[in-house]
Each structure stands twice: as C-alpha cells, then as structure tokens.
Write a protein that holds these residues in place. Structure first.
Motif, PDB file in Angstrom:
ATOM      1  N   TRP A  31      -9.964  -5.732  48.780  1.00  0.00           N
ATOM      2  CA  TRP A  31      -9.176  -5.471  47.815  1.00  0.00           C
ATOM      3  C   TRP A  31      -9.958  -5.174  46.601  1.00  0.00           C
ATOM      4  N   LYS A  32     -11.120  -6.069  46.320  1.00  0.00           N
ATOM      5  CA  LYS A  32     -11.888  -5.958  45.117  1.00  0.00           C
ATOM      6  C   LYS A  32     -12.386  -4.561  44.901  1.00  0.00           C
ATOM      7  N   ASN A  33     -12.349  -3.728  45.904  1.00  0.00           N
ATOM      8  CA  ASN A  33     -13.233  -2.466  45.791  1.00  0.00           C
ATOM      9  C   ASN A  33     -11.933  -1.336  45.822  1.00  0.00           C
ATOM     10  N   LEU A  34     -10.780  -1.674  45.393  1.00  0.00           N
ATOM     11  CA  LEU A  34      -9.656  -0.568  45.168  1.00  0.00           C
ATOM     12  C   LEU A  34     -10.119   0.222  44.307  1.00  0.00           C
ATOM     13  N   THR A  35      -9.822   1.628  44.149  1.00  0.00           N
ATOM     14  CA  THR A  35      -9.926   2.410  42.930  1.00  0.00           C
ATOM     15  C   THR A  35      -8.425   2.604  42.432  1.00  0.00           C
ATOM     16  N   THR A  36      -7.480   2.163  42.975  1.00  0.00           N
ATOM     17  CA  THR A  36      -6.134   2.672  42.652  1.00  0.00           C
ATOM     18  C   THR A  36      -5.410   1.353  42.551  1.00  0.00           C
ATOM     19  N   LEU A  37      -4.956   0.950  41.221  1.00  0.00           N
ATOM     20  CA  LEU A  37      -4.267  -0.298  41.097  1.00  0.00           C
ATOM     21  C   LEU A  37      -2.821  -0.114  40.644  1.00  0.00           C
ATOM     22  N   LYS A  38      -1.975  -0.600  41.296  1.00  0.00           N
ATOM     23  CA  LYS A  38      -0.327  -0.560  41.030  1.00  0.00           C
ATOM     24  C   LYS A  38       0.199  -1.779  40.462  1.00  0.00           C
ATOM     25  N   LEU A  39       0.125  -2.109  39.426  1.00  0.00           N
ATOM     26  CA  LEU A  39       0.754  -3.290  38.713  1.00  0.00           C
ATOM     27  C   LEU A  39       2.062  -3.290  38.256  1.00  0.00           C
ATOM     28  N   ASN A  40       3.015  -3.760  38.879  1.00  0.00           N
ATOM     29  CA  ASN A  40       4.235  -4.029  38.461  1.00  0.00           C
ATOM     30  C   ASN A  40       4.929  -5.333  38.229  1.00  0.00           C
ATOM     31  N   SER A  41       5.488  -5.859  37.087  1.00  0.00           N
ATOM     32  CA  SER A  41       5.972  -6.885  36.897  1.00  0.00           C
ATOM     33  C   SER A  41       7.046  -7.264  37.707  1.00  0.00           C
ATOM     34  N   SER A  42       7.867  -6.126  37.987  1.00  0.00           N
ATOM     35  CA  SER A  42       9.286  -6.650  39.066  1.00  0.00           C
ATOM     36  C   SER A  42       8.672  -7.222  40.443  1.00  0.00           C
ATOM     37  N   HIS A  43       7.607  -6.961  40.486  1.00  0.00           N
ATOM     38  CA  HIS A  43       7.192  -7.876  42.082  1.00  0.00           C
ATOM     39  C   HIS A  43       6.830  -9.135  41.611  1.00  0.00           C
ATOM     40  N   PHE A  44       7.275  -9.788  40.538  1.00  0.00           N
ATOM     41  CA  PHE A  44       6.756 -11.277  40.226  1.00  0.00           C
ATOM     42  C   PHE A  44       7.887 -12.016  39.690  1.00  0.00           C
ATOM     43  N   GLN A  45       7.981 -13.289  39.605  1.00  0.00           N
ATOM     44  CA  GLN A  45       9.120 -14.300  39.198  1.00  0.00           C
ATOM     45  C   GLN A  45       8.912 -14.416  37.666  1.00  0.00           C
ATOM     46  N   GLY A  46       8.476 -13.227  37.145  1.00  0.00           N
ATOM     47  CA  GLY A  46       8.308 -13.655  35.610  1.00  0.00           C
ATOM     48  C   GLY A  46       6.991 -13.121  34.765  1.00  0.00           C
ATOM     49  N   ILE A  47       7.163 -13.138  33.688  1.00  0.00           N
ATOM     50  CA  ILE A  47       5.939 -12.435  32.947  1.00  0.00           C
ATOM     51  C   ILE A  47       4.732 -13.242  33.038  1.00  0.00           C
ATOM     52  N   VAL A  48       4.925 -14.673  33.120  1.00  0.00           N
ATOM     53  CA  VAL A  48       3.652 -15.471  33.018  1.00  0.00           C
ATOM     54  C   VAL A  48       3.064 -14.961  34.404  1.00  0.00           C
ATOM     55  N   PRO A  49       3.692 -15.297  35.862  1.00  0.00           N
ATOM     56  CA  PRO A  49       2.814 -15.116  36.934  1.00  0.00           C
ATOM     57  C   PRO A  49       2.101 -13.725  37.024  1.00  0.00           C
ATOM     58  N   PHE A  50       2.809 -12.558  36.318  1.00  0.00           N
ATOM     59  CA  PHE A  50       2.293 -11.304  36.205  1.00  0.00           C
ATOM     60  C   PHE A  50       1.143 -11.187  35.600  1.00  0.00           C
ATOM     61  N   SER A  51       1.455 -11.856  34.254  1.00  0.00           N
ATOM     62  CA  SER A  51       0.166 -11.798  33.386  1.00  0.00           C
ATOM     63  C   SER A  51      -1.279 -12.427  34.002  1.00  0.00           C
ATOM     64  N   GLU A  52      -0.836 -13.548  34.727  1.00  0.00           N
ATOM     65  CA  GLU A  52      -2.008 -14.427  35.227  1.00  0.00           C
ATOM     66  C   GLU A  52      -2.442 -13.309  36.429  1.00  0.00           C
ATOM     67  N   PHE A  53      -1.709 -12.708  37.215  1.00  0.00           N
ATOM     68  CA  PHE A  53      -2.031 -12.013  38.413  1.00  0.00           C
ATOM     69  C   PHE A  53      -3.091 -10.600  37.594  1.00  0.00           C
ATOM     70  N   VAL A  54      -2.646 -10.207  36.630  1.00  0.00           N
ATOM     71  CA  VAL A  54      -3.423  -9.012  35.872  1.00  0.00           C
ATOM     72  C   VAL A  54      -4.837  -9.672  35.362  1.00  0.00           C
ATOM     73  N   SER A  55      -4.719 -10.732  34.901  1.00  0.00           N
ATOM     74  CA  SER A  55      -6.057 -11.348  34.385  1.00  0.00           C
ATOM     75  C   SER A  55      -6.791 -11.712  35.811  1.00  0.00           C
ATOM     76  N   SER A  56      -6.389 -12.052  36.950  1.00  0.00           N
ATOM     77  CA  SER A  56      -6.957 -12.318  38.014  1.00  0.00           C
ATOM     78  C   SER A  56      -7.542 -11.104  38.640  1.00  0.00           C
ATOM     79  N   ILE A  57      -6.784 -10.121  38.402  1.00  0.00           N
ATOM     80  CA  ILE A  57      -7.412  -8.842  38.938  1.00  0.00           C
ATOM     81  C   ILE A  57      -8.460  -7.989  38.146  1.00  0.00           C
ATOM     82  N   LEU A  58      -8.365  -8.356  37.114  1.00  0.00           N
ATOM     83  CA  LEU A  58      -9.681  -7.820  35.872  1.00  0.00           C
ATOM     84  C   LEU A  58     -10.904  -8.823  36.152  1.00  0.00           C
ATOM     85  N   SER A  59     -10.676 -10.086  36.636  1.00  0.00           N
ATOM     86  CA  SER A  59     -11.756 -11.092  36.821  1.00  0.00           C
ATOM     87  C   SER A  59     -12.496 -10.804  38.190  1.00  0.00           C
ATOM     88  N   TYR A  60     -11.462 -10.473  39.189  1.00  0.00           N
ATOM     89  CA  TYR A  60     -12.393 -10.610  40.610  1.00  0.00           C
ATOM     90  C   TYR A  60     -12.605  -9.196  41.113  1.00  0.00           C
TER      91      TYR A  60
END
Length: 125
Positions: free
Chosen positions: A53-82
């Motif tokens: 997954w770290k080699n994806l060229t397409t990212l689809k990030l939707n906060s509605s797939h998470f239990q709140g904005i905090v988990p979503f924000s953490e996920f986005v940060s992780s995606i950027l990091s990894y």
C-alpha cells in the motif's frame, strides 16, 4: 466430493493464492480503486502485501469511514509518514466535513504538492 463405498467424502481443496502471484503494478492498480483505509488493511493478508500500500499512486481519504475526526487525522498523518516518498501521487481525494487540524492539513498539502500530484479533489466546508 469423492465417492467411497457409497458415501460422499469431501475432497481436499487446494488453496492457491493466485491474487498474490500478480505483479505489484497490477495489485496497486486494483488497490487504487479501493478506499485508502481498505487498501492499507490489505497489509494483514500476507507478508507479500505488508508494504504494498505504501506505493499507491491514488489516495482516497474520507473521514466518514472513521469514528471521528481524531482517528481520521491520525490516519492521514500515518499515511503521510509511511507512504513511499519516492512515489508520485497521481490522484488524491480528501473528504472531511468539518475542522481538521491546521498542521495536519498543511503537512498534507506540502506532501501532495512535493510528490507531483496531478489531480486533487478536496471536499470540505
């Protein structure tokens, strides 16, 4: 099923992982149609998929797939990091209905711009 002395006996089913035999570029193309959260979760399938997954060229990030904005924000940060920094991003779709941490949003924009983004879809207030 096989027949043995008038009884049906189940045959041993050989499990073959034909999907993992596909080349990375084919798997990444398929994963590009998935929500990024689901694509990341494929890492549990096998060691072959762990870092794909770290080699994806397409990212689809939707906060509605998470239990709140905090988990979503953490996920986005992780995606950027990894995410593999040597991979160009072709298409990024970021959707969140409300406030997102300013630092995370700035990091997100810096990341996608520095990785050759070709198309950005942003859906927010």
């Amino acid at each position: 099923m096989g027949l043995k002395m008038g009884k049906l006996i189940p045959r041993e089913v050989e499990t073959e992982d034909m999907l993992s035999d596909l080349p990375d570029f084919v798997l990444l193309h398929i994963m590009g149609f998935m929500k990024t959260k689901d694509a990341v979760q494929t890492c549990v399938l096998s060691t072959r998929w762990m870092h794909l997954w770290k080699n994806l060229t397409t990212l689809k990030l939707n906060s509605s797939h998470f239990q709140g904005i905090v988990p979503f924000s953490e996920f986005v940060s992780s995606i950027l990091s990894y995410h593999d920094g040597s991979i160009s991003l072709l298409d990024v779709d970021l959707r969140f209905p409300g406030y997102m941490n300013h630092n995370i949003l700035n990091n997100f924009f810096e990341y996608v711009v520095s990785h050759g983004i070709q198309q950005l879809k942003l859906d927010t207030r």
